[in-house]
Design an enzyme around this catalytic site. Structure first.
Site, mmCIF file in Angstrom:
data_model
loop_
_atom_site.group_PDB
_atom_site.id
_atom_site.type_symbol
_atom_site.label_atom_id
_atom_site.label_comp_id
_atom_site.label_asym_id
_atom_site.label_seq_id
_atom_site.Cartn_x
_atom_site.Cartn_y
_atom_site.Cartn_z
ATOM 1 N N GLY A 37 3.766 -1.638 -9.969
ATOM 2 C CA GLY A 37 3.853 -0.435 -9.129
ATOM 3 C C GLY A 37 3.401 -0.670 -7.707
ATOM 4 O O GLY A 37 3.691 0.132 -6.820
ATOM 5 N N GLY A 143 5.098 -6.971 -0.188
ATOM 6 C CA GLY A 143 4.511 -5.749 0.355
ATOM 7 C C GLY A 143 3.609 -5.962 1.543
ATOM 8 O O GLY A 143 3.787 -6.896 2.337
ATOM 9 N N SER A 144 2.594 -5.099 1.657
ATOM 10 C CA SER A 144 1.677 -5.152 2.803
ATOM 11 C C SER A 144 0.280 -4.803 2.322
ATOM 12 O O SER A 144 0.093 -4.395 1.180
ATOM 13 C CB SER A 144 2.135 -4.164 3.870
ATOM 14 O OG SER A 144 2.045 -2.837 3.370
ATOM 15 N N GLY A 184 -3.186 8.445 8.122
ATOM 16 C CA GLY A 184 -4.382 9.119 8.630
ATOM 17 C C GLY A 184 -4.240 10.635 8.594
ATOM 18 O O GLY A 184 -5.167 11.352 8.196
ATOM 19 N N GLU A 202 -6.818 9.484 17.819
ATOM 20 C CA GLU A 202 -5.463 8.935 17.912
ATOM 21 C C GLU A 202 -5.217 8.403 19.330
ATOM 22 O O GLU A 202 -5.442 9.108 20.312
ATOM 23 C CB GLU A 202 -4.448 10.038 17.548
ATOM 24 C CG GLU A 202 -3.008 9.721 17.851
ATOM 25 C CD GLU A 202 -2.511 8.405 17.251
ATOM 26 O OE1 GLU A 202 -2.724 8.181 16.054
ATOM 27 O OE2 GLU A 202 -1.927 7.598 18.015
ATOM 28 N N GLY A 282 -2.428 1.196 10.600
ATOM 29 C CA GLY A 282 -1.260 0.372 10.284
ATOM 30 C C GLY A 282 -1.536 -0.572 9.137
ATOM 31 O O GLY A 282 -2.615 -0.552 8.530
ATOM 32 N N MET A 331 8.810 1.206 6.406
ATOM 33 C CA MET A 331 7.767 0.877 5.429
ATOM 34 C C MET A 331 7.495 2.066 4.516
ATOM 35 O O MET A 331 6.444 2.702 4.584
ATOM 36 C CB MET A 331 6.517 0.400 6.157
ATOM 37 C CG MET A 331 6.760 -0.917 6.886
ATOM 38 S SD MET A 331 5.372 -1.491 7.841
ATOM 39 C CE MET A 331 4.353 -2.269 6.598
ATOM 40 N N HIS A 334 10.750 4.437 -0.961
ATOM 41 C CA HIS A 334 12.167 4.601 -1.319
ATOM 42 C C HIS A 334 13.058 3.643 -0.522
ATOM 43 O O HIS A 334 14.127 3.258 -0.991
ATOM 44 C CB HIS A 334 12.612 6.054 -1.140
ATOM 45 C CG HIS A 334 12.170 6.667 0.138
ATOM 46 N ND1 HIS A 334 10.932 7.229 0.290
ATOM 47 C CD2 HIS A 334 12.774 6.787 1.331
ATOM 48 C CE1 HIS A 334 10.805 7.679 1.529
ATOM 49 N NE2 HIS A 334 11.911 7.420 2.184
ATOM 50 N N HIS A 457 19.593 32.043 -3.181
ATOM 51 C CA HIS A 457 18.682 32.970 -2.522
ATOM 52 C C HIS A 457 17.704 33.523 -3.550
ATOM 53 O O HIS A 457 18.118 33.845 -4.655
ATOM 54 C CB HIS A 457 19.469 34.126 -1.903
ATOM 55 C CG HIS A 457 18.570 35.165 -1.296
ATOM 56 N ND1 HIS A 457 17.915 34.952 -0.103
ATOM 57 C CD2 HIS A 457 18.207 36.396 -1.737
ATOM 58 C CE1 HIS A 457 17.188 36.033 0.181
ATOM 59 N NE2 HIS A 457 17.348 36.921 -0.801
HETATM 60 P P1 FAD Z 1 4.037 -3.063 -2.348
HETATM 61 O O1 FAD Z 1 4.087 -1.720 -2.945
HETATM 62 O O2 FAD Z 1 2.916 -3.377 -1.428
HETATM 63 O O3 FAD Z 1 4.042 -4.090 -3.558
HETATM 64 C C1 FAD Z 1 3.948 -5.462 -3.370
HETATM 65 C C2 FAD Z 1 3.333 -6.085 -4.607
HETATM 66 O O4 FAD Z 1 3.413 -7.489 -4.477
HETATM 67 C C3 FAD Z 1 1.861 -5.760 -4.778
HETATM 68 O O5 FAD Z 1 1.644 -5.245 -6.067
HETATM 69 C C4 FAD Z 1 1.147 -7.099 -4.574
HETATM 70 O O6 FAD Z 1 0.017 -7.219 -5.414
HETATM 71 C C5 FAD Z 1 2.222 -8.086 -4.977
HETATM 72 N N1 FAD Z 1 2.085 -9.394 -4.327
HETATM 73 C C6 FAD Z 1 1.958 -9.638 -3.004
HETATM 74 N N2 FAD Z 1 1.910 -10.967 -2.772
HETATM 75 C C7 FAD Z 1 1.972 -11.565 -3.997
HETATM 76 C C8 FAD Z 1 1.955 -12.906 -4.429
HETATM 77 N N3 FAD Z 1 1.884 -13.924 -3.560
HETATM 78 N N4 FAD Z 1 2.022 -13.164 -5.761
HETATM 79 C C9 FAD Z 1 2.109 -12.148 -6.661
HETATM 80 N N5 FAD Z 1 2.135 -10.856 -6.302
HETATM 81 C C10 FAD Z 1 2.068 -10.564 -4.992
HETATM 82 N N6 FAD Z 1 5.587 5.560 0.963
HETATM 83 C C11 FAD Z 1 6.379 6.590 0.616
HETATM 84 O O7 FAD Z 1 7.596 6.430 0.553
HETATM 85 N N7 FAD Z 1 5.847 7.817 0.316
HETATM 86 C C12 FAD Z 1 4.522 8.053 0.375
HETATM 87 O O8 FAD Z 1 4.078 9.171 0.099
HETATM 88 C C13 FAD Z 1 3.659 6.997 0.746
HETATM 89 N N8 FAD Z 1 2.328 7.181 0.816
HETATM 90 C C14 FAD Z 1 1.516 6.127 1.138
HETATM 91 C C15 FAD Z 1 0.150 6.339 1.212
HETATM 92 C C16 FAD Z 1 -0.706 5.293 1.538
HETATM 93 C C17 FAD Z 1 -2.187 5.532 1.604
HETATM 94 C C18 FAD Z 1 -0.158 3.993 1.791
HETATM 95 C C19 FAD Z 1 -1.057 2.833 2.111
HETATM 96 C C20 FAD Z 1 1.199 3.778 1.727
HETATM 97 C C21 FAD Z 1 2.052 4.844 1.406
HETATM 98 N N9 FAD Z 1 3.438 4.677 1.350
HETATM 99 C C22 FAD Z 1 4.245 5.729 1.027
HETATM 100 C C23 FAD Z 1 4.068 3.370 1.629
HETATM 101 C C24 FAD Z 1 4.446 2.648 0.325
HETATM 102 O O9 FAD Z 1 3.312 2.511 -0.495
HETATM 103 C C25 FAD Z 1 5.045 1.305 0.633
HETATM 104 O O10 FAD Z 1 6.086 1.445 1.567
HETATM 105 C C26 FAD Z 1 5.591 0.642 -0.623
HETATM 106 O O11 FAD Z 1 4.588 0.468 -1.581
HETATM 107 C C27 FAD Z 1 6.227 -0.704 -0.291
HETATM 108 O O12 FAD Z 1 6.723 -1.266 -1.441
HETATM 109 P P2 FAD Z 1 6.857 -2.848 -1.622
HETATM 110 O O13 FAD Z 1 7.421 -3.058 -2.990
HETATM 111 O O14 FAD Z 1 7.547 -3.434 -0.472
HETATM 112 O O15 FAD Z 1 5.356 -3.406 -1.546
#
Ligand code: FAD
Length: 482
Positions: A37, A143-144, A184, A202, A282, A331, A334, A457
């Site tokens: 997840g 991810g990030s 934030g 900000e 960020g 970022m 979806h 409606h």
């Molecule tokens: P991630 O979800 O970051 O998943 C990457 C996965 O890769 C992680 O589980 C990590 O452990 C794994 N990984 C990384 N490197 C390695 C490696 N070398 N080996 C094995 N595993 C690794 N977005 C929305 O659309 N709606 C929201 O309401 C929303 N709310 C947010 C609230 C907060 C506080 C934050 C921080 C973000 C929010 N986001 C939201 C953004 C959203 O979480 C991200 O855009 C999304 O999770 C990105 O998905 P991803 O699959 O690219 O990466």
């Protein structure tokens, strides 16, 4: 023999990609260092929205008398119970992904992956053992992570990242949030409702100041912040922090470097105090130290992966998706899932491209903000002959009935063809309402088509039809809500 796909990371990019690949008959291995997840399910979208649901319930409780209700006791948050509920929901959803993986025979290897070559990833497993995963195609979805700027001493006690804020089992009396962006601002409304005195610092001249966010939405949100006594310091940055002992921090604010002109008023230092400081400035890339340089993969100066609209990198058979592409793309969860499906389908012989013009955004403040397509400034830049029409949410019967009247809808459309270029909503359930606009944009719909679509409606969705009618110069409730 079916194609073998390796996916690094199991966030909403990686795990959706894995399921899609398995649906298409590929053999799939997913490498994940943390929990299924990713950020979204464990540290982002879901935990924040779960805690936000508590904040919303509390707000409704505080407004009982407005709805003709009497309650004799007190209603207050129990943060331990709030966190327990959040953890339970997250665990349920993580288990749901695991079961889906099992259903599709997707192999999950838990550990840290590092790319040796396009077809080989080495995984350091949690038990210390190492395993090499081979495959025909590789999808990078790491991810990030939270950005820990050097100026702050992240000690988990006084100065926190967003991950740490999601484990607080007490509500701070005074919370200073550094960065009034999406994350934030969302935290600001949540903790304000839960009872903290919230201050947001900000550097820009507006909150949620992304280019894709309509400036009107920022303005209306700032007004709502004021109403709720969230103190906002715009055009300001933290010059330094001082540990006052006893868990308190002093913050000294000064003028933002983004200010075009710094007058004497801007130069004046402002001193504020906090029990907790939450830094949301960020996200950083997780692309370093996982073999991408060795692979010769093209990264930008911040370390984000460069990929084209087919999600291909510069290395054949290596694709990249999600947050790992950085803020130049989108970022959001979806967007990561959409990119994942495109990457997988292309890896299996397809020719799909990602349409970034049709990625909606949702910001879960109170009220919510959502948008899709371009803003007026972007329409201007592209030299479009456009018009912009708005409708105030307070004009809707449904808004009045549910007591959520703040906000507006805006449609940007072509003057001649009436084609919809962009839709920007601030208001209750804006993130749900934007779905119709997203489909309209994807199908190249006009304001005529939107207006002639029958809306139930009384619903909030009528705001879309009302705005479309305004764009046709036949507004049905032009004075409503003024
Ligand atoms: P991630 O979800 O970051 O998943 C990457 C996965 O890769 C992680 O589980 C990590 O452990 C794994 N990984 C990384 N490197 C390695 C490696 N070398 N080996 C094995 N595993 C690794 N977005 C929305 O659309 N709606 C929201 O309401 C929303 N709310 C947010 C609230 C907060 C506080 C934050 C921080 C973000 C929010 N986001 C939201 C953004 C959203 O979480 C991200 O855009 C999304 O999770 C990105 O998905 P991803 O699959 O690219 O990466």
């Amino acid at each position: 023999m079916s194609i073998k796909i390796t996916i690094l990371g199991a966030g909403p990019g990686g795990y959706i990609g894995a399921i899609r690949a398995a649906q298409l008959g590929a053999r799939v291995t997913v490498i994940e260092d943390d929990r299924l997840g990713g950020t979204c399910l464990n540290w982002g979208c879901i935990p924040t929205k779960t805690i936000r649901a508590t904040a919303e319930a509390l707000e409704t409780a505080r407004r009982f008398s407005e709805f003709g209700l009497v309650h004799d006791g007190t209603v207050k948050p129990d943060m331990k119970a709030v966190m327990a509920r959040k953890n339970k929901i997250v665990d349920t959803l993580v288990l749901g992904i695991q079961k889906t993986f099992d259903h599709y025979n997707i192999e999950l290897i838990e550990g840290m992956g590092s790319v040796l070559e396009p077809g080989r990833v080495r995984v350091e497993k949690k038990d210390g053992k190492t395993v090499d995963v081979t495959g025909d195609k590789l999808i990078l979805a790491p991810g990030s992570k939270t950005r820990k700027v050097k100026d702050f001493d992240f000690d988990r006690q006084r100065i926190l990242t967003s991950d740490q804020a999601l484990t607080l089992d007490e509500i701070p009396e005074e919370l200073v949030i550094i960065g009034g962006g999406v994350v934030g601002s969302e935290f600001g409304f949540i903790f304000n409702e839960l009872g903290a005195r919230v201050m947001i610092v900000e550097a820009m001249d507006r909150v949620v100041g992304l280019p894709s966010v309509d400036p009107d939405s920022s303005k209306i949100l700032q007004r709502e912040m004021k109403k709720r006594k969230i103190k906002l310091f715009l055009n300001k940055v933290v010059m330094r922090t001082e540990n006052l002992g006893g868990g308190k921090t002093r913050l000294i604010l000064g003028p933002s470097p983004f200010l075009k002109k710094i007058g004497p008023k801007d130069k004046k230092e402002i001193v504020i105090k906090a029990d907790k400081v939450l830094v949301t400035v960020g996200r950083d890339s997780k692309n370093r130290g996982i073999g991408l340089k060795r692979l010769g993969l093209e990264l930008d100066s911040e370390g984000w992966i460069r990929a084209n609209e087919k999600m291909e990198t510069n290395i054949p058979d290596v694709y990249a998706i999600g947050d790992a592409l950085g803020p130049e793309k989108v970022m959001l969860a979806h967007a990561a899932s959409a990119e994942a499906m495109i990457a997988v389908e292309n890896a299996l012989g397809g020719h799909r491209v990602m349409n970034y013009d049709c990625v909606p955004i949702g910001i879960f403040t109170s009220p919510e903000i959502a948008g899709v397509g371009i803003t007026e400034a972007q329409a201007e830049k592209r030299g479009y002959e456009y018009r912009s029409d708005t409708f105030l949410m307070r004009g809707l019967g449904k808004s009045q009935a549910i007591g959520r009247i703040a906000g507006q809808t805006k449609i940007i459309s072509d003057v001649k063809t009436r084609k919809i270029y962009g839709v920007h909503i601030i208001g209750s359930h804006a993130s749900d309402l934007i779905a119709e606009a997203t489909l309209a944009l994807k199908l190249g719909a006009t304001t005529e088509e939107l207006a002639s679509t029958i809306h139930v409606h009384p619903t909030l969705s009528e705001a879309m039809a009302e705005t479309a009618y305004a764009a046709l110069d036949i507004p049905f409730h032009p004075k409503a809500g003024l």
